[in-house]
Design a protein around this motif. Structure first.
Motif, PDB file in Angstrom:
ATOM      1  N   ALA A  35       1.074   8.340  -2.342  1.00  0.00           N
ATOM      2  CA  ALA A  35       2.544   8.942  -1.783  1.00  0.00           C
ATOM      3  C   ALA A  35       3.037   9.991  -2.917  1.00  0.00           C
ATOM      4  N   GLU A  36       2.967   9.569  -4.071  1.00  0.00           N
ATOM      5  CA  GLU A  36       3.517  10.388  -5.211  1.00  0.00           C
ATOM      6  C   GLU A  36       2.601  11.628  -5.021  1.00  0.00           C
ATOM      7  N   TRP A  37       1.249  11.403  -5.078  1.00  0.00           N
ATOM      8  CA  TRP A  37       0.376  12.671  -5.210  1.00  0.00           C
ATOM      9  C   TRP A  37       0.904  13.585  -3.716  1.00  0.00           C
ATOM     10  N   ARG A  38       1.032  12.984  -2.718  1.00  0.00           N
ATOM     11  CA  ARG A  38       1.312  13.845  -1.537  1.00  0.00           C
ATOM     12  C   ARG A  38       2.632  14.443  -1.603  1.00  0.00           C
ATOM     13  N   ASN A  39       3.759  13.774  -2.212  1.00  0.00           N
ATOM     14  CA  ASN A  39       4.933  14.240  -2.268  1.00  0.00           C
ATOM     15  C   ASN A  39       5.201  15.062  -3.774  1.00  0.00           C
ATOM     16  N   TYR A  40       4.129  15.567  -4.366  1.00  0.00           N
ATOM     17  CA  TYR A  40       4.179  16.180  -5.643  1.00  0.00           C
ATOM     18  C   TYR A  40       5.339  17.498  -5.705  1.00  0.00           C
ATOM     19  N   GLN A  41       4.973  18.315  -4.754  1.00  0.00           N
ATOM     20  CA  GLN A  41       5.694  19.596  -4.560  1.00  0.00           C
ATOM     21  C   GLN A  41       7.197  19.277  -4.319  1.00  0.00           C
ATOM     22  N   GLN A  42       7.278  18.414  -3.266  1.00  0.00           N
ATOM     23  CA  GLN A  42       8.984  17.827  -3.068  1.00  0.00           C
ATOM     24  C   GLN A  42       9.666  17.402  -4.380  1.00  0.00           C
ATOM     25  N   THR A  43       8.580  16.596  -5.201  1.00  0.00           N
ATOM     26  CA  THR A  43       9.417  15.698  -6.189  1.00  0.00           C
ATOM     27  C   THR A  43       9.703  16.965  -7.433  1.00  0.00           C
ATOM     28  N   LEU A  44       8.734  18.121  -7.570  1.00  0.00           N
ATOM     29  CA  LEU A  44       9.173  19.001  -8.077  1.00  0.00           C
ATOM     30  C   LEU A  44      10.567  19.932  -7.808  1.00  0.00           C
ATOM     31  N   LYS A  45      10.640  19.879  -6.561  1.00  0.00           N
ATOM     32  CA  LYS A  45      11.826  20.523  -6.236  1.00  0.00           C
ATOM     33  C   LYS A  45      13.221  19.547  -6.392  1.00  0.00           C
ATOM     34  N   GLU A  46      12.985  18.225  -6.227  1.00  0.00           N
ATOM     35  CA  GLU A  46      14.213  17.144  -6.443  1.00  0.00           C
ATOM     36  C   GLU A  46      14.233  17.421  -7.816  1.00  0.00           C
ATOM     37  N   ILE A  47      13.521  17.342  -8.873  1.00  0.00           N
ATOM     38  CA  ILE A  47      13.865  17.299 -10.305  1.00  0.00           C
ATOM     39  C   ILE A  47      14.579  18.540 -10.625  1.00  0.00           C
ATOM     40  N   LYS A  48      14.185  19.844 -10.056  1.00  0.00           N
ATOM     41  CA  LYS A  48      14.903  21.050 -10.373  1.00  0.00           C
ATOM     42  C   LYS A  48      16.275  20.920  -9.519  1.00  0.00           C
ATOM     43  N   ARG A  49      16.657  20.183  -8.487  1.00  0.00           N
ATOM     44  CA  ARG A  49      17.861  20.181  -7.786  1.00  0.00           C
ATOM     45  C   ARG A  49      18.721  19.295  -8.908  1.00  0.00           C
ATOM     46  N   LEU A  50      18.008  17.994  -9.230  1.00  0.00           N
ATOM     47  CA  LEU A  50      18.805  16.992 -10.235  1.00  0.00           C
ATOM     48  C   LEU A  50      19.263  17.784 -11.242  1.00  0.00           C
ATOM     49  N   GLU A  51      18.390  18.666 -12.227  1.00  0.00           N
ATOM     50  CA  GLU A  51      18.796  19.228 -13.327  1.00  0.00           C
ATOM     51  C   GLU A  51      19.734  20.250 -13.020  1.00  0.00           C
ATOM     52  N   GLU A  52      19.812  20.949 -12.117  1.00  0.00           N
ATOM     53  CA  GLU A  52      20.740  22.079 -11.445  1.00  0.00           C
ATOM     54  C   GLU A  52      22.149  21.368 -11.315  1.00  0.00           C
ATOM     55  N   THR A  53      22.257  20.084 -10.717  1.00  0.00           N
ATOM     56  CA  THR A  53      23.463  19.241 -10.533  1.00  0.00           C
ATOM     57  C   THR A  53      24.151  18.916 -11.715  1.00  0.00           C
TER      58      THR A  53
END
Length: 143
Positions: A16-34
């Motif tokens: 599932a982590e492989w499948r969600n890889y692109q979404q995880t990258l977006k979530e990291i960016k969002r958290l860092e921005e926050t």
């Protein structure tokens, strides 16, 4: 073949982590921005009458760096992305093609369709998947 016994749940989670890889990258960016640009109220009330701020970090850059370093969810997501990046970069072109079709495509393919697109047998595609997931589990240090 593999050093550690992997649970079915761990296998599914890593897949599932492989499948969600692109979404995880977006979530990291969002958290860092926050963390870097937190919401701040337009007014502040000063409840500290006559007292100092001995334990408060005054330097905003230092405070932001501390927040980034201490954020557990961000650390967790970064570990997963780093593990996937490490494994993916070491894969052959053929294995990378399997990853792109199986996990990073916008469509859900059957194993037969995945095998056809990678010019291998269905069984070979599934073996490659098993190898990729097991190596990722080892890199993550999971079981």
């Amino acid at each position: 073949m593999y050093d550690i016994k992997v649970t079915k749940e761990t296998f599914k989670k890593v897949e599932a982590e492989w499948r969600n890889y692109q979404q995880t990258l977006k979530e990291i960016k969002r958290l860092e921005e926050t963390i870097i640009n937190p919401y701040q109220e337009t007014w502040q009330r000063d409840d500290n009458i006559g007292g100092g701020h001995a334990n408060i970090i005054r330097d905003p850059t230092q405070a932001t760096a501390l927040q980034l370093a201490k954020h557990k969810q961000l650390d967790y997501l970064k570990q997963i992305v780093q593990a996937i990046d490490t494994v993916y970069e070491k894969l052959s072109d053929e294995y990378q093609a399997l990853v792109k079709v199986r996990y990073w495509s916008n469509r859900k393919y059957t194993w037969d369709a995945i095998a056809d697109q990678c010019f291998i047998s269905k069984r070979q595609a599934m073996r490659w998947r098993d190898e990729i997931i097991h190596v990722t589990i080892e890199v993550l240090g999971w079981r």
